[in-house]
Motif scaffolding. Structure first.
Motif, PDB file in Angstrom:
ATOM      1  N   SER B  45       0.966  -1.213  -0.066  1.00  0.00           N
ATOM      2  CA  SER B  45      -0.004  -0.039  -0.065  1.00  0.00           C
ATOM      3  C   SER B  45       0.735   1.055   0.066  1.00  0.00           C
ATOM      4  N   GLU B  46       2.089   0.910   0.442  1.00  0.00           N
ATOM      5  CA  GLU B  46       3.150   2.194   0.299  1.00  0.00           C
ATOM      6  C   GLU B  46       3.178   2.686  -1.027  1.00  0.00           C
ATOM      7  N   CYS B  48       0.885   3.242  -3.344  1.00  0.00           N
ATOM      8  CA  CYS B  48      -0.127   3.926  -3.802  1.00  0.00           C
ATOM      9  C   CYS B  48      -0.134   5.473  -4.105  1.00  0.00           C
ATOM     10  N   GLY B  49      -0.261   5.818  -5.257  1.00  0.00           N
ATOM     11  CA  GLY B  49       0.190   7.157  -5.758  1.00  0.00           C
ATOM     12  C   GLY B  49       1.570   7.332  -6.191  1.00  0.00           C
ATOM     13  N   HIS B  50       2.364   6.573  -6.158  1.00  0.00           N
ATOM     14  CA  HIS B  50       4.011   6.551  -6.477  1.00  0.00           C
ATOM     15  C   HIS B  50       4.434   5.315  -7.397  1.00  0.00           C
ATOM     16  N   GLY B  51       3.444   4.621  -7.972  1.00  0.00           N
ATOM     17  CA  GLY B  51       3.981   3.723  -8.911  1.00  0.00           C
ATOM     18  C   GLY B  51       4.494   4.185 -10.148  1.00  0.00           C
ATOM     19  N   LEU B  54       0.254   4.219 -14.000  1.00  0.00           N
ATOM     20  CA  LEU B  54      -1.022   4.337 -13.333  1.00  0.00           C
ATOM     21  C   LEU B  54      -1.642   3.013 -13.188  1.00  0.00           C
ATOM     22  N   ASP B  57      -0.165   1.465 -10.109  1.00  0.00           N
ATOM     23  CA  ASP B  57      -0.924   2.015  -8.763  1.00  0.00           C
ATOM     24  C   ASP B  57      -2.078   1.212  -8.458  1.00  0.00           C
ATOM     25  N   ILE B  58      -2.882   0.710  -9.525  1.00  0.00           N
ATOM     26  CA  ILE B  58      -4.281   0.034  -9.513  1.00  0.00           C
ATOM     27  C   ILE B  58      -4.028  -1.511  -9.064  1.00  0.00           C
TER      28      ILE B  58
END
Ligand SMILES: [Fe+2]
Ligand SMILES: [Fe+2]
Ligand SMILES: [Fe+2]
Lengths: 320, 271
Positions: B45-46, B48-51, B54, B57-58
């Motif tokens: 989960s760390e 999330c937003g930094h993958g 996109l 991220d999903i």
């Protein structure tokens, strides 16, 4: 070549008749440009919006809250992806749109330049920010451009879920310990006004409004939508015993609206132009992720090319 | 997506008082399974937003959701089995690092994307074969959770495996990063297959089938993917261990400090 007046007239007649414009249909160049601007801003907002809420995923207070928040932020990523795909139907690449964002040339919703300081901010964002997005997107679901309208219908269902989840977090905090109630009220105090700004300046000060309305992209004005959001939210705040930070808030029996005090448009302009609390950090976070991920994207491309070359070789040797 | 209603959990487990050894072994076993998933889900989960893209991220959030969802069910069941008034949240948020029972592999910091997907692959393949066995448990609550988790894990194996191949067989840089991740992680894989008195008690009571076949099947599948990724299996060496008995790396305490902050700061509050 400028658009021919006849073609524009015919296009506007279609809009006036309530027809939906599809990707293959002729459209004025300005219509295409306005849609690309609006849709890509929307997609960027979904993606940048992952950051303030993502900030609390690792600190969510229960397993159920952790799952709920993670699912919400994942939904926002999905919205971003979906709207980028919709924008691509207008003849522009997602990569180009992302480059515009990373170069600081594209806008995204200013609200995401504010920090999430306590867990209550996660509730306030769901309640206010997703709530405001629903009001806006319900209107956009009737937009004249088919792919955008359809994206909004689908996305709105999830935003409704997000809003309920956020409101429920706030209700729980407000009914909790005095300290929980304090962080809930503080979050309301910080997020209320920026949420009202989400609808944009008054229509008379909004440079794009007239054109967007004439072409059926926007069906309602910014002020009308903002008023609708206020009217919906006042009762919700009362129901969970939280106070909206506006001493002028009062019900106007004549119009049926809740009258609210003046919005600080100087703050809005300042944040839009880059001097919000976290504009730099938000952009830097997106740039860092993009830079750190470059080798991954390169690897995927290189591997796909190798696979294609291998498949090619197999096909050739089979043909020989 | 909220946690599914824990309809099947929370009721007393059908073990008699004379089975107290079995009962406490079952609690330990459930904590091991639950903690592995909670800690790894948290690490994922760390991202999330930094993958890197996109879509990832999903995908990573999706796997994290599955793992934390599994953990919630397993820890609730652990609490119900223990019957000492602790639910899944109490177990997740109010235990010390020395009480956590996850393997060390899952608590290591998320590293780069290669580290994350190699770890996910190594873990998910082992999880898949374990769950396949556990789904046949005579303890029906546990069997039900395992059956659901097995379906989710099939996707995790495929997703992570595809990335290991893409990265291993991508560019020079991605190859080097992926090999380095594999080299760094390999010494933590042995602990996933380590068995002790807890497993023996449950196998003896017929609650869990013998899982000794998991390791060879894991190695066969991992070797196949590693070869297709043009990577090299690291040389056999000492395998780190300790997580199953609460002897962790320094990383876990920091992770828990972050995860538990609200529950620790507001004792007894409802969220
Ligand atoms: Fe969204
Ligand atoms: Fe949205
Ligand atoms: Fe949302």
């Amino acid at each position: 070549m400028p658009d021919s007046p006849d073609a524009v007239r015919e296009f506007e007649a279609r809009i006036a008749a309530g027809e939906t414009i599809e990707p293959k249909d002729w459209m004025p160049d300005r219509y295409r440009k306005q849609l690309i601007r609006m849709m890509s801003q929307h997609a960027h907002s979904e993606v940048v919006g992952m950051l303030p809420e993502g900030n609390w995923i690792t600190r969510a207070p229960t397993l159920r809250r952790k799952l709920g928040l993670l699912a919400k932020v994942q939904d926002e990523a999905g919205h971003g992806l979906y709207i980028y795909c919709g924008t691509e139907t207008l003849g522009i690449d997602r990569a180009e749109l992302v480059d515009q964002l990373l170069a600081g040339k594209a806008k995204y919703s200013s609200i995401f330049n504010y920090p999430t300081l306590t867990w209550a901010d996660i509730g306030a964002i769901g309640w206010f920010v997703d709530g405001a997005a629903i009001v806006n997107q319900t209107m956009l679901a009737k937009a004249s451009y088919g792919p955008y309208a359809r994206a909004m219908v689908r996305i709105c269902k999830e935003e409704n879920f997000h809003k309920r989840q956020g409101y429920e977090i706030m209700a729980t905090l407000s009914a909790g310990t005095p300290e929980q109630k304090r962080i809930a009220q503080d979050a309301v105090n910080r997020w209320w006004w920026p949420s009202l700004m989400m609808f944009g300046p008054s229509d008379k000060d909004s440079p794009n409004s007239a054109e967007l309305t004439r072409w059926g992209i926007k069906r309602k004005g910014n002020d009308e939508l903002r008023q609708r959001f206020v009217n919906l939210t006042v009762g919700q705040a009362v129901a969970i015993d939280l106070v909206l930070p506006d001493p002028e808030l009062r019900h106007d029996a004549e119009t049926g609206n809740w009258h609210f005090g003046p919005i600080d448009w100087d703050e809005f302009t300042r944040v839009v132009h880059g001097d919000g609390p976290l504009n730099r950090e938000r952009l830097a976070a997106r740039q860092d992720a993009h830079r750190a991920g470059a080798w991954v994207r390169d690897a995927a491309v290189a591997h796909a090319a190798k696979r294609a070359a291998a498949a090619d070789a197999v096909a050739k040797s089979a043909a020989a | 997506m909220p946690r599914p209603a824990a309809s099947s959990v929370g009721r007393p487990i059908a073990v008699t008082a004379s089975d107290s050894t079995t009962r406490s072994a079952l609690v330990q076993f459930l904590l091991r399974l639950g903690d592995d998933r909670l800690v790894l889900g948290h690490r994922l989960s760390e991202w999330c937003g930094h993958g890197p893209i996109l879509e990832e991220d999903i995908a990573l959030a999706n796997i994290a959701l599955d793992l934390v969802g599994q953990a919630a069910l397993l820890l609730d069941l652990a609490g119900a089995t223990e019957d000492a008034g602790r639910d899944g949240d109490a177990l997740a948020y109010l235990r010390e690092a020395i009480d956590y029972r996850n393997v060390l592999l899952v608590e290591l910091p998320k590293g780069d994307f290669a580290f994350t997907v190699v770890r996910q692959f190594l873990f998910s393949v082992a999880a898949y074969y374990q769950l396949e066995g556990i789904a046949r448990s005579t303890q029906t609550d546990l069997a039900g959770i395992a059956a659901k988790a097995l379906k989710e894990t099939r996707y995790h194996v495929r997703h992570a495996g595809e990335w290991v191949i893409k990265l291993g067989d991508g560019t020079d840089e991605s190859h080097a990063r992926t090999q380095s991740a594999l080299d760094g992680l390999w010494r933590y894989t042995g602990e996933m297959f380590q068995t002790d008195a807890v497993d023996a008690a449950l196998v003896g009571a017929g609650l869990v089938p013998d899982l000794t076949t998991v390791e060879p099947r894991w190695l066969a599948q991992v070797t196949d993917v590693i070869e297709r990724a043009t990577l090299t299996i690291p040389a056999a060496g000492y395998m780190q261990r300790g997580g199953r008995s609460g002897r962790h790396t320094e990383h876990l305490g920091i992770m828990l400090a972050e995860m538990q902050i609200l529950q620790r700061s507001y004792p007894g509050a409802k969220w």
